[in-house]
Scaffold this active site. Structure first.
Site, mmCIF file in Angstrom:
data_model
loop_
_atom_site.group_PDB
_atom_site.id
_atom_site.type_symbol
_atom_site.label_atom_id
_atom_site.label_comp_id
_atom_site.label_asym_id
_atom_site.label_seq_id
_atom_site.Cartn_x
_atom_site.Cartn_y
_atom_site.Cartn_z
ATOM 1 N N GLY A 9 0.832 -1.202 0.000
ATOM 2 C CA GLY A 9 0.000 0.000 0.000
ATOM 3 C C GLY A 9 0.869 1.255 0.000
ATOM 4 O O GLY A 9 2.021 1.237 -0.452
ATOM 5 N N LYS A 185 1.426 9.103 17.725
ATOM 6 C CA LYS A 185 0.927 8.938 16.350
ATOM 7 C C LYS A 185 -0.555 8.541 16.376
ATOM 8 O O LYS A 185 -1.352 8.992 15.557
ATOM 9 C CB LYS A 185 1.761 7.877 15.616
ATOM 10 C CG LYS A 185 1.331 7.586 14.183
ATOM 11 C CD LYS A 185 1.705 8.699 13.223
ATOM 12 C CE LYS A 185 1.060 8.599 11.851
ATOM 13 N NZ LYS A 185 1.512 7.517 11.016
ATOM 14 N N ASN A 189 -3.509 10.471 14.517
ATOM 15 C CA ASN A 189 -4.470 9.798 13.625
ATOM 16 C C ASN A 189 -5.902 9.967 14.124
ATOM 17 O O ASN A 189 -6.825 10.181 13.329
ATOM 18 C CB ASN A 189 -4.147 8.315 13.492
ATOM 19 C CG ASN A 189 -2.947 8.043 12.612
ATOM 20 O OD1 ASN A 189 -2.076 7.265 12.962
ATOM 21 N ND2 ASN A 189 -2.871 8.692 11.476
ATOM 22 N N ASN A 193 -7.739 11.731 11.100
ATOM 23 C CA ASN A 193 -8.312 10.821 10.109
ATOM 24 C C ASN A 193 -9.846 10.786 10.095
ATOM 25 O O ASN A 193 -10.442 10.864 9.010
ATOM 26 C CB ASN A 193 -7.736 9.411 10.298
ATOM 27 C CG ASN A 193 -6.235 9.362 10.020
ATOM 28 O OD1 ASN A 193 -5.567 10.391 10.040
ATOM 29 N ND2 ASN A 193 -5.696 8.197 9.782
ATOM 30 N N ASN A 203 -6.043 16.726 4.562
ATOM 31 C CA ASN A 203 -5.566 17.092 5.905
ATOM 32 C C ASN A 203 -5.452 18.608 6.083
ATOM 33 O O ASN A 203 -5.842 19.159 7.113
ATOM 34 C CB ASN A 203 -4.192 16.475 6.176
ATOM 35 C CG ASN A 203 -4.224 14.955 6.149
ATOM 36 O OD1 ASN A 203 -5.289 14.361 6.034
ATOM 37 N ND2 ASN A 203 -3.063 14.325 6.250
ATOM 38 N N GLU A 268 -9.692 1.786 9.573
ATOM 39 C CA GLU A 268 -8.994 1.385 10.807
ATOM 40 C C GLU A 268 -9.619 2.046 12.047
ATOM 41 O O GLU A 268 -8.995 2.091 13.097
ATOM 42 C CB GLU A 268 -7.515 1.745 10.706
ATOM 43 C CG GLU A 268 -6.781 0.927 9.662
ATOM 44 C CD GLU A 268 -5.293 1.249 9.580
ATOM 45 O OE1 GLU A 268 -4.468 0.339 9.738
ATOM 46 O OE2 GLU A 268 -4.960 2.429 9.359
HETATM 47 O O1 PAF Z 1 -3.127 7.984 8.355
HETATM 48 C C1 PAF Z 1 -2.613 8.900 7.694
HETATM 49 O O2 PAF Z 1 -3.087 9.307 6.631
HETATM 50 C C2 PAF Z 1 -1.312 9.511 8.190
HETATM 51 O O3 PAF Z 1 -0.895 8.796 9.311
HETATM 52 C C3 PAF Z 1 -1.335 10.995 8.502
HETATM 53 C C4 PAF Z 1 -0.082 11.404 9.239
HETATM 54 C C5 PAF Z 1 -2.556 11.406 9.291
HETATM 55 C C6 PAF Z 1 -1.238 11.802 7.234
HETATM 56 O O4 PAF Z 1 -2.345 11.718 6.405
#
Ligand code: PAF
Length: 309
Positions: A9, A185, A189, A193, A203, A268
């Site tokens: 991916g 992280k 996210n 996300n 973003n 996810e």
């Molecule tokens: O999941 C994602 O897309 C990436 O981890 C992030 C850093 C949010 C950038 O789009």
């Protein structure tokens, strides 16, 4: 050191191309015959700033054919983690290491439960990358890659791997408290996300949406409270400022969750906001904003294909 990346991916293809271009011995292991076939036929194609670059990388469908490797990097979706274990067992050399670069909570634990914690390194990457076709990606944002032992210390092994990545041109660094960075992280996210998926925005457009920064700050505060209860030390004094920075640095990126929604794939969400809610329940920490977002993303119709602004 021979490296195999499981996952063809956005991150698997990006890291594979960077490593190969930088002279490392790397192969990809995929599960889609179409993707593996396309990569073997004409290489991985990375689009960046309007230009295209093609890199030839060997790709395999069968783990036994990939040979024995010193480092196996996991770049599959969180819900596919457990299914990589038999493949890792077939490929990992006796003193080999496994590095998870995945989004979401619980990946390193799933792998360590079977392979042993001493094998496991966790890493995070801030690169923004999107799949646009089999073996074809857009690289829309640069960022640092941090890695360290799952047990928390910054080992010689982690330093050697980070140095190897850096020698290939990737901005990589070994850290103490890698699980804390994985949590940071996770928070990033969780705060970016689902909003990109719900509003169908890249973003960089998020901070411009009325009230969204307040809602993102609630996601962050709930997640930080859960992390504290779980005994995790987040290596950042102002996680919300970090979220804003990532939005800006990956402004043109279509987040992985929005990519999944558009492609009609499973997201996810249960490993990101959903995992924060589950852990919050365990520790008695309320997480209403994360729960609401998780419910909204689960309810999204699949197959969205319109362009993000
Ligand atoms: O999941 C994602 O897309 C990436 O981890 C992030 C850093 C949010 C950038 O789009």
């Amino acid at each position: 050191m021979k490296i195999v990346i499981i996952g063809t991916g956005a991150i698997g293809c990006l890291f594979g191309a960077v490593f190969k271009k930088g002279g490392l011995d790397v192969a990809l292991l995929g599960r889609s015959a179409e993707e593996v076939g396309a990569i073997n036929e004409r290489g991985v194609i990375v689009e960046r700033g309007g230009a295209e670059e093609t890199t030839a990388i060997p790709a395999f469908l069968d783990a036994s054919a990939a040979g024995r490797d010193g480092l196996v990097i996991i770049a599959v979706k969180a819900y596919d983690t457990a299914s990589t274990i038999p493949q890792i067992r077939r490929m990992l050399s006796p003193d080999g290491a496994v590095l998870t670069l995945q989004n979401g909570l619980g990946n390193a634990e799933t792998l360590a439960g079977d392979l042993g914690v001493e094998r496991l390194l966790c890493g995070t990457t801030a690169h923004g990358s999107s799949v646009v076709g089999p073996g074809r990606i857009i690289h829309a944002g640069q960022g640092e890659t941090l890695l360290g032992e799952m047990r928390g210390e910054r080992s010689r092994r982690a330093e050697k791997i980070a140095a190897l990545f850096s020698s290939a041109g990737l901005d990589a660094r070994a850290v103490d408290n890698a699980p804390g960075y994985a949590w940071l992280k996770l928070i990033i996210n969780a705060a970016i996300n689902p909003f990109t998926a719900i509003h169908n925005l890249r973003n960089g457009a998020l901070p411009g949406v009325p009230n969204i920064c307040e809602e993102m700050a609630e996601v962050v505060a709930e997640a930080e409270a859960v992390a504290r209860a779980a005994g995790v030390k987040i290596p950042c004094d102002d996680a919300m400022a970090k979220v804003r920075k990532v939005c800006a640095a990956t402004g043109d990126n279509v987040s992985s969750m929005l990519q999944d929604v558009r492609a009609g794939r499973r997201t996810e969400i249960d490993y990101i906001n959903g995992a924060i809610v589950r852990l919050g329940e365990k520790f008695g920490i309320p997480t209403p904003r994360n729960a609401a977002l998780a419910a909204q993303v689960r309810a999204l119709r699949s197959g969205r294909s319109d362009q993000a602004q």
